[in-house]
Design a protein around this motif. Structure first.
Motif, short mmCIF file in Angstrom:
data_model
loop_
_atom_site.label_atom_id
_atom_site.label_comp_id
_atom_site.label_asym_id
_atom_site.label_seq_id
_atom_site.Cartn_x
_atom_site.Cartn_y
_atom_site.Cartn_z
N CYS A 288 0.78 -1.24 0.00
CA CYS A 288 0.00 0.00 0.00
C CYS A 288 0.81 1.28 0.00
O CYS A 288 0.22 2.37 0.02
N GLY A 289 2.14 1.20 -0.04
CA GLY A 289 2.90 2.43 0.12
C GLY A 289 3.94 2.73 -0.93
O GLY A 289 4.62 3.76 -0.85
N MET A 290 4.11 1.88 -1.91
CA MET A 290 5.22 2.04 -2.86
C MET A 290 5.09 3.32 -3.68
O MET A 290 6.10 3.89 -4.11
N GLN A 291 3.85 3.78 -3.93
CA GLN A 291 3.68 4.98 -4.75
C GLN A 291 3.32 6.21 -3.90
O GLN A 291 2.94 7.24 -4.44
N GLU A 292 3.47 6.07 -2.60
CA GLU A 292 3.11 7.16 -1.69
C GLU A 292 4.21 8.20 -1.70
O GLU A 292 5.37 7.92 -1.38
N ASP A 325 -2.92 4.17 5.87
CA ASP A 325 -1.97 5.17 6.38
C ASP A 325 -0.54 4.64 6.26
O ASP A 325 0.09 4.28 7.24
N PRO A 326 -0.01 4.60 5.02
CA PRO A 326 1.34 4.07 4.83
C PRO A 326 2.41 4.87 5.56
O PRO A 326 3.46 4.35 5.93
N HIS A 327 2.15 6.18 5.83
CA HIS A 327 3.15 6.98 6.54
C HIS A 327 3.30 6.52 7.99
O HIS A 327 4.40 6.59 8.55
N LEU A 391 14.17 -1.29 0.02
CA LEU A 391 14.41 0.10 -0.37
C LEU A 391 14.76 0.19 -1.85
O LEU A 391 14.40 1.16 -2.54
N SER A 392 15.48 -0.81 -2.33
CA SER A 392 15.80 -0.85 -3.76
C SER A 392 14.52 -0.94 -4.59
O SER A 392 14.36 -0.27 -5.62
N LYS A 393 13.60 -1.78 -4.11
CA LYS A 393 12.32 -1.92 -4.81
C LYS A 393 11.53 -0.62 -4.74
O LYS A 393 10.87 -0.21 -5.69
N LEU A 394 11.61 0.06 -3.57
CA LEU A 394 10.91 1.33 -3.40
C LEU A 394 11.46 2.39 -4.35
O LEU A 394 10.71 3.22 -4.88
N SER A 395 12.77 2.35 -4.60
CA SER A 395 13.38 3.35 -5.48
C SER A 395 12.93 3.19 -6.93
O SER A 395 13.07 4.12 -7.73
N GLU A 396 12.38 2.03 -7.28
CA GLU A 396 11.86 1.85 -8.64
C GLU A 396 10.67 2.76 -8.90
O GLU A 396 10.32 3.03 -10.05
N TYR A 397 10.02 3.23 -7.84
CA TYR A 397 8.85 4.12 -7.97
C TYR A 397 9.22 5.56 -7.64
O TYR A 397 8.37 6.36 -7.30
#
Length: 549
Positions: A288-292, A325-327, A391-397
């Motif tokens: 639920c938070g990768m594009q937040e 609430d991903p934050h 975090l690497s996966k998160l940086s893809e977005y």
């Protein structure tokens, strides 16, 4: 006739005592000086024994003189044991508190039985003998001493009257009645002296016996200490026997708080390889938070964060509730990392991480960082690998969430590494420069995650997390973005915060500015100054060299 003789004897005693008091008659002392000293000691021993008996009796928790069963019912320890066992039944044996209450209740009941046995023994071997000494034996000797004093008065009185009669008889020797009276008084005097001698001998024997038995009286107190020692030994043995059982229940109970606990301890207790808060937060964020936008940068609601942390500590997470609430999820992950007693990247390797990050040549820097990674303890290595892969996966977005590897390094760096010693302000400011470099340090590791940690990774290891439909909440998210430490954490006691967190916050402020609406947003112009987005992505190309073997 008998009462008349008694009254006459008492009258003669009183007259003799009065004459002795004013010095007109001689007082006979039938006791030796030694026995007179014993007489004084008798009174002192009586006072001490009486006082000790009274205080010792007050120490008894059970009803004095009662049988063991009756004594047990009113014993405070017994009622405590019953309360604990009843509480265990209410809470249930399947709960940790229920198990603890049952074990402690059984232990307290055994302690109560030991206490009853101890008090019965003290009562029999110490309290009752002291009572007999203070209230029977010594008073009997003192009563006999008073009786001797009366007999001595009778003897002195008869002697005085005989002497007076003899003088009168000598002046009128022709009077026969006077001689007969003197003979009668002499006979009375001799009988009184005989009674005095018999009483004195008996009293002397009792006094000498008292002196000889002082070792027996002293033994009462030795017995008290011995009985107490035995009671405490048995009680200690009971407690030592139950403590391992209590500790075993505690250690076997997996639902232990994880925040603020050493990583190795949490993993050992829970039987996990990845810390529960890390896996739970990462798995939920993947859903639920990768594009937040501003994930890990925007501060969550303090109350939501507190609630989620408490839920994670109990290993109970409502995925559906927190997917909105991903934050809060990102904030909880940062809090867990920050509250570890030792940073995930370890105190021991702190200098090595900093030195590696200062190397200018990229290949050598990556080589040094890889070497530092390999030196991490297994538990730390597994969790760093898990986190960096995420975090690497998160940086893809990053085009959507605005969280480039550099941004992530800035907000997460202080939660992964900090120096061990807290010095004075000067020392801290000296370390700030190192910390700033250290914050950027995870950036190349995130960029080259597959080089540092080759292979795929399964994030949802336990499979306990669902897949709610992702919604971008950034449009209606009303919380103000803030530096790394949110206001709620700023109010925590100083010891709960990591070294240099204030300096980190100040550094983060440099990357914020106010927009036209008065809301703080991240100033990304510094990224442009370091190169365009395309240029940054180009620099993320895998290193040409292979990882060290």
């Amino acid at each position: 006739r008998g009462s008349g003789a008694t009254m006459k004897k008492q009258f003669n005693r009183m007259r003799q005592l009065a004459n002795q008091t004013v010095g007109r008659a001689e007082k006979t002392e039938v006791l030796s000086e030694d026995l007179l000293q014993v007489e004084k000691r008798l009174e002192l021993v009586k006072q001490v024994s009486h006082s000790t008996h009274k205080k010792l009796t007050a120490c008894l928790q059970g009803q004095q003189g009662a049988e063991a069963d009756k004594r047990s019912k009113k014993l405070p320890l017994t009622t405590l044991a019953q309360c604990l066992v009843e509480g265990s039944a209410i809470l249930g044996d399947d709960t940790l508190l229920g198990k603890m209450l049952k074990l402690c209740g059984e232990a307290e009941d055994k302690l109560a039985q030991e206490l009853i046995h101890f008090e019965l023994q003290v009562e029999r071997d110490v309290i009752e003998p002291l009572f007999l000494l203070a209230e029977v034996e010594i008073p009997n000797i003192q009563k006999q001493r008073k009786h001797l004093a009366k007999l001595v008065l009778d003897m002195d009185s008869s002697r005085t009257r005989w002497q007076q009669t003899s003088k009168s008889s000598g002046l009128s020797s022709g009077l026969q009645p006077a001689g007969a009276k003197a003979d009668a008084l002499r006979e009375e005097m001799e009988e009184a002296a005989n009674r005095v001698e018999i009483c004195r001998d008996q009293l002397s024997a009792d006094m000498y016996s008292f002196v000889a038995k002082e070792i027996d009286y002293a033994n009462y107190f030795q017995t008290l200490i011995e009985v107490q020692a035995e009671y405490h030994r048995k009680s200690l043995a009971l407690l030592q026997a139950v403590l391992p059982q209590i500790k075993a229940q505690q250690e076997a109970w997996v639902e232990k708080p994880s925040f603020g606990k050493p990583l190795e301890e949490h993993l050992t207790i829970s039987g996990r390889e990845i810390a529960f808060p890390i896996e739970a937060c990462v798995t939920m964020l993947l859903e639920c938070g990768m594009q937040e936008e501003g994930l890990f940068r925007v501060a969550p609601s303090a109350s939501k964060l507190k609630k989620l942390k408490a839920a994670l500590d109990c290993c109970v997470v409502d995925v559906q509730e927190y997917s909105a609430d991903p934050h809060a999820i990102a904030g909880a992950l940062k809090s867990y990392l920050r509250e570890l007693p030792e940073p995930l990247m370890t105190f021991e390797l702190y200098d090595e991480w900093i030195q590696a990050s200062n190397i200018q040549e990229q290949d050598k820097r990556l080589q040094a960082l890889w070497n530092a990674c390999e030196k991490l303890p297994k538990a730390n290595h597994n969790n760093i690998r898990y986190l960096i892969k995420f975090l690497s996966k998160l940086s893809e977005y990053q085009d959507v969430n605005k969280m480039t590897p550099s941004n992530m390094a800035i907000v997460l760096g202080p939660n992964l590494l900090w120096p061990q010693a807290e010095g004075n302000i000067t020392e801290m400011m000296t370390t700030v420069s190192l910390q700033i470099v250290g914050i950027i340090e995870p950036e190349p590791i995130i960029q080259h995650a597959d080089w540092f940690f080759p292979g795929e990774i399964e994030f949802n290891i336990t499979g306990n997390y669902g897949s709610p439909v992702h919604v971008n909440h950034n449009a209606n998210y009303s919380s103000m973005p803030s530096p790394d430490m949110d206001p709620a954490d700023r109010r925590q006691p100083e010891q709960a915060r990591r070294p240099l967190s204030v300096a980190t916050d100040n550094m983060m402020l440099e990357f914020y500015k106010k927009d036209g609406m008065g809301v703080r947003v991240m100033d990304t112009s510094w990224v442009a100054r370091r190169g365009s987005s395309a240029g940054r992505k180009a620099s993320c190309a895998p290193p040409t060299m292979q990882p060290p073997a």
